[in-house]
Design a protein around this motif. Structure first.
Motif, PDB file in Angstrom:
ATOM      1  N   SER A  23      -9.829   2.196  -2.047  1.00 29.74           N
ATOM      2  CA  SER A  23      -8.623   1.839  -1.306  1.00 29.74           C
ATOM      3  C   SER A  23      -7.860   3.086  -0.879  1.00 29.74           C
ATOM      4  O   SER A  23      -7.276   3.122   0.204  1.00 29.74           O
ATOM      5  N   SER A  24      -7.859   4.107  -1.732  1.00 29.09           N
ATOM      6  CA  SER A  24      -7.151   5.332  -1.386  1.00 29.09           C
ATOM      7  C   SER A  24      -7.767   5.994  -0.155  1.00 29.09           C
ATOM      8  O   SER A  24      -7.052   6.486   0.710  1.00 29.09           O
ATOM      9  N   VAL A  25      -9.096   5.996  -0.081  1.00 30.24           N
ATOM     10  CA  VAL A  25      -9.761   6.581   1.087  1.00 30.24           C
ATOM     11  C   VAL A  25      -9.348   5.824   2.351  1.00 30.24           C
ATOM     12  O   VAL A  25      -9.000   6.428   3.372  1.00 30.24           O
ATOM     13  N   LEU A  26      -9.326   4.498   2.267  1.00 30.05           N
ATOM     14  CA  LEU A  26      -8.933   3.706   3.440  1.00 30.05           C
ATOM     15  C   LEU A  26      -7.493   4.016   3.852  1.00 30.05           C
ATOM     16  O   LEU A  26      -7.186   4.151   5.033  1.00 30.05           O
ATOM     17  N   SER A  27      -6.615   4.135   2.854  1.00 35.79           N
ATOM     18  CA  SER A  27      -5.217   4.367   3.207  1.00 35.79           C
ATOM     19  C   SER A  27      -5.037   5.748   3.830  1.00 35.79           C
ATOM     20  O   SER A  27      -4.246   5.922   4.751  1.00 35.79           O
ATOM     21  N   MET A  28      -5.805   6.728   3.356  1.00 39.09           N
ATOM     22  CA  MET A  28      -5.720   8.064   3.960  1.00 39.09           C
ATOM     23  C   MET A  28      -6.172   8.010   5.412  1.00 39.09           C
ATOM     24  O   MET A  28      -5.576   8.631   6.295  1.00 39.09           O
ATOM     25  N   MET A  29      -7.236   7.252   5.656  1.00 40.64           N
ATOM     26  CA  MET A  29      -7.727   7.133   7.039  1.00 40.64           C
ATOM     27  C   MET A  29      -6.675   6.472   7.920  1.00 40.64           C
ATOM     28  O   MET A  29      -6.375   6.942   9.013  1.00 40.64           O
ATOM     29  N   GLY A  48      -8.773 -10.396  -0.613  1.00 41.26           N
ATOM     30  CA  GLY A  48      -9.074 -10.767  -2.002  1.00 41.26           C
ATOM     31  C   GLY A  48      -8.714  -9.734  -3.045  1.00 41.26           C
ATOM     32  O   GLY A  48      -9.182  -9.817  -4.176  1.00 41.26           O
ATOM     33  N   GLU A  49      -7.897  -8.740  -2.697  1.00 44.12           N
ATOM     34  CA  GLU A  49      -7.466  -7.779  -3.713  1.00 44.12           C
ATOM     35  C   GLU A  49      -6.202  -8.317  -4.389  1.00 44.12           C
ATOM     36  O   GLU A  49      -5.621  -9.291  -3.947  1.00 44.12           O
ATOM     37  N   ARG A  50      -5.746  -7.647  -5.446  1.00 47.25           N
ATOM     38  CA  ARG A  50      -4.552  -8.117  -6.149  1.00 47.25           C
ATOM     39  C   ARG A  50      -3.306  -7.961  -5.277  1.00 47.25           C
ATOM     40  O   ARG A  50      -3.212  -7.032  -4.484  1.00 47.25           O
ATOM     41  N   GLY A  51      -2.353  -8.876  -5.458  1.00 46.17           N
ATOM     42  CA  GLY A  51      -1.132  -8.855  -4.660  1.00 46.17           C
ATOM     43  C   GLY A  51      -0.358  -7.558  -4.806  1.00 46.17           C
ATOM     44  O   GLY A  51       0.157  -7.003  -3.841  1.00 46.17           O
ATOM     45  N   ARG A  52      -0.307  -7.051  -6.023  1.00 48.15           N
ATOM     46  CA  ARG A  52       0.415  -5.811  -6.287  1.00 48.15           C
ATOM     47  C   ARG A  52      -0.194  -4.665  -5.465  1.00 48.15           C
ATOM     48  O   ARG A  52       0.510  -3.872  -4.855  1.00 48.15           O
ATOM     49  N   GLU A  53      -1.540  -4.647  -5.414  1.00 49.03           N
ATOM     50  CA  GLU A  53      -2.219  -3.572  -4.690  1.00 49.03           C
ATOM     51  C   GLU A  53      -1.918  -3.634  -3.199  1.00 49.03           C
ATOM     52  O   GLU A  53      -1.739  -2.605  -2.552  1.00 49.03           O
ATOM     53  N   ALA A  54      -1.888  -4.859  -2.664  1.00 41.92           N
ATOM     54  CA  ALA A  54      -1.630  -5.009  -1.230  1.00 41.92           C
ATOM     55  C   ALA A  54      -0.262  -4.422  -0.900  1.00 41.92           C
ATOM     56  O   ALA A  54      -0.102  -3.691   0.079  1.00 41.92           O
ATOM     57  N   ASP A  75       3.517   2.212  -0.037  1.00 40.74           N
ATOM     58  CA  ASP A  75       3.389   3.596  -0.503  1.00 40.74           C
ATOM     59  C   ASP A  75       2.346   4.375   0.284  1.00 40.74           C
ATOM     60  O   ASP A  75       2.608   5.450   0.789  1.00 40.74           O
ATOM     61  N   ASP A  76       1.123   3.794   0.363  1.00 39.80           N
ATOM     62  CA  ASP A  76       0.026   4.561   0.944  1.00 39.80           C
ATOM     63  C   ASP A  76       0.121   4.646   2.462  1.00 39.80           C
ATOM     64  O   ASP A  76      -0.001   5.707   3.048  1.00 39.80           O
ATOM     65  N   LEU A  77       0.329   3.497   3.098  1.00 42.24           N
ATOM     66  CA  LEU A  77       0.372   3.478   4.556  1.00 42.24           C
ATOM     67  C   LEU A  77       1.710   4.045   5.043  1.00 42.24           C
ATOM     68  O   LEU A  77       1.748   4.913   5.908  1.00 42.24           O
ATOM     69  N   GLY A  78       2.779   3.576   4.474  1.00 43.37           N
ATOM     70  CA  GLY A  78       4.108   4.078   4.836  1.00 43.37           C
ATOM     71  C   GLY A  78       4.529   3.641   6.232  1.00 43.37           C
ATOM     72  O   GLY A  78       3.754   3.027   6.972  1.00 43.37           O
ATOM     73  N   GLU A  79       5.750   3.968   6.589  1.00 38.98           N
ATOM     74  CA  GLU A  79       6.314   3.573   7.893  1.00 38.98           C
ATOM     75  C   GLU A  79       5.456   4.061   9.058  1.00 38.98           C
ATOM     76  O   GLU A  79       5.124   3.306   9.964  1.00 38.98           O
TER      77      GLU A  79
END
Ligand code: ADP
Ligand code: MG
Length: 440
Positions: A174-180, A195-201, A207-211
């Motif tokens: 997921s971190s790789v995807l968010s960096m991309m 299908g991932e956990r709600g908290r992760e979404a 946090d990862d994607l940001g504004e």
């Protein structure tokens, strides 16, 4: 205003006639209905009028002994024998609009970000669309900057290429995807969180994607607690939205986390409908659905943009030969393998360069770039072969010139491969940096 326009459009789209049947049995998540089976086919939509006139949207998943079998998108509370079932006679579609950028939607195409109603566009996009015919598709061409140094240089991706990201849980998919999503130069990202956990979404979006990342993205979310139909549909909706932006001429980056959860949703649906399991509990329809989904990414037809697809695959027990990994690998144009041992060493993104491959890369790079990359790869391979001995201190310098050279360059190449989540990288800079490292 937006609401009014959406309402007027909805009224235009109301069908002229209405057929309906009745619930005859309910078993687990499966609803059997009678009276309308001759008007239905697999994939059609129905609405059950449950107690207190609550509508439960369902999809036809099969037929048994002259009755249609439905599965619901939401809980079956209040559904009983004899409940009225209305058949929707149009295929499920979305009406995407340019203003969807920056929004988060669910598998029904409804906004879930609290930013108000979602304006509907002009043209319907079928959720179960087909890829453009193979002969009319453009060739995969031109590199795309994915913002991750290790991938840009060692696993260069072309526009319209499809790649899998394979790893066990917690290794950094997921971190790789968010960096991309955050650092890419693609004009639009469409991100499916399936299908991932709600908290992760939530963490992913905030946090990862940001504004900044979100501004150029549309995010489709179905969390693990939603029905299997919703989870599966989130994947289809992700592709449909990507197709909309592709048709408008954009370079679209489609990121899906994860294809494994899509396959699991399809497994749940088909097992409930009575399909016999084949490989590790996965039903044959899982392996039929996977290529249909993944083929929708890729180059567009004449005059269209393209969809570069990156799909994460959860590798259970770090066993890369499990059936979903195998099936996905065979469909895609390359794979990026994340390695738990590398993550444990603290080098992120934990890409195992030697086990990863981009099939289109040699063709899209210049000879010079290919030469730099194969030289660095060779050093990594030589070092990897001797790694045990080197770490044990059993290798003595001067024994083998090739190994000595690999040892010399290894730390710098490793440093080049690591990249913090917030750190951006660009394509041209990557090759230059690697060339400088190797020139020392
Ligand atoms: N580039 C990175 N820099 C530092 N830590 C990272 C990086 N990428 C991933 N991580 C670490 O790995 C952990 C798991 O990552 P995640 O993407 O959630 O894995 P997965 O999706 O494969 O389960 C994160 O909590 C984070 O601590
Ligand atoms: Mg994850």
């Amino acid at each position: 205003m937006v609401l009014l326009r959406n309402l007027l459009n909805d009224i235009d789209r109301v069908p002229d006639n209405q057929i309906y049947g009745r619930v005859t049995a309910v078993q687990g998540m499966l609803v059997e209905i009678g009276g309308v089976q001759n008007n239905l086919s697999v994939g059609d939509r129905c609405q059950i009028v449950a107690r207190a006139n609550r509508l439960v949207t369902c999809e036809v998943v099969g037929f048994r002994e002259g009755r249609a079998l439905l599965m619901p998108f939401s809980p079956l509370d209040g559904v009983g024998l004899g409940c009225r079932v209305e058949v929707a006679n149009a295929e499920p579609v979305l009406y995407p609009d340019p203003s969807w950028l920056g929004r988060v939607i669910n598998a029904m195409g409804e906004p879930i970000d609290g930013k108000g109603p979602l304006p509907g566009g002009e043209k319907p996009y079928p959720i179960h669309n087909r890829p453009p015919p193979a002969h009319s598709r453009q060739r995969v061409a031109g590199k795309i900057d994915l913002g991750i140094r290790a991938i840009n240089t060692f696993l260069t991706c072309c526009r319209g290429q499809r790649m899998g990201i394979f790893a066990g849980s917690g290794v950094g998919k997921s971190s790789v995807l968010s960096m991309m999503a955050k650092h890419t130069k693609a004009q639009v990202s469409v991100i499916g969180l399936v299908g991932e956990r709600g908290r992760e979404a939530r963490e992913f979006i905030e946090d990862d994607l940001g504004e900044d990342g979100l501004k150029r993205s549309v995010v489709v979310v179905a969390t693990s607690d939603e029905s299997p139909l919703m989870r599966r549909q989130a994947a289809y909706v992700t592709m449909a939205v990507a197709e909309y932006y592709r048709d408008a001429g954009n370079d679209v980056l489609c990121l899906m986390d994860s294809v494994t959860r899509f396959a699991m949703a399809q497994r749940e649906i088909s097992l409930s409908a009575g399909e016999p399991p084949a490989s590790k509990g996965y039903t044959p329809s899982v392996f039929a659905e996977l290529p249909k989904l993944l083929e929708r990414a890729g180059p567009g037809g004449p005059g269209q943009g393209n969809i570069t697809g990156l799909f994460t695959v959860l590798v259970e027990g770090d066993d890369t030969n499990e059936p979903i990994s195998d099936a996905v690998r065979a469909i895609l144009d390359g794979h990026i393998v994340l390695d738990r041992a590398i993550a444990e060493r603290g080098r992120y993104p934990a890409i195992n360069i030697l086990r990863s491959v981009s099939r289109t890369m040699p063709g899209c790079n210049s000879d010079e770039e290919n030469a730099i990359v194969s030289k660095a790869r060779r050093y990594l391979a030589v070092y990897e072969d001797m790694a045990e001995l080197i770490r044990l201190g059993a290798y003595r310098r001067g024994t083998d010139a090739a190994v000595d050279e690999a040892i010399k360059y290894y730390p710098a190449i490793e440093a080049f491969l690591s990249q913090g989540k917030k750190e951006a990288a660009d394509l041209a800079g990557g090759y230059q940096q690697l060339a400088e490292i190797l020139a020392q």
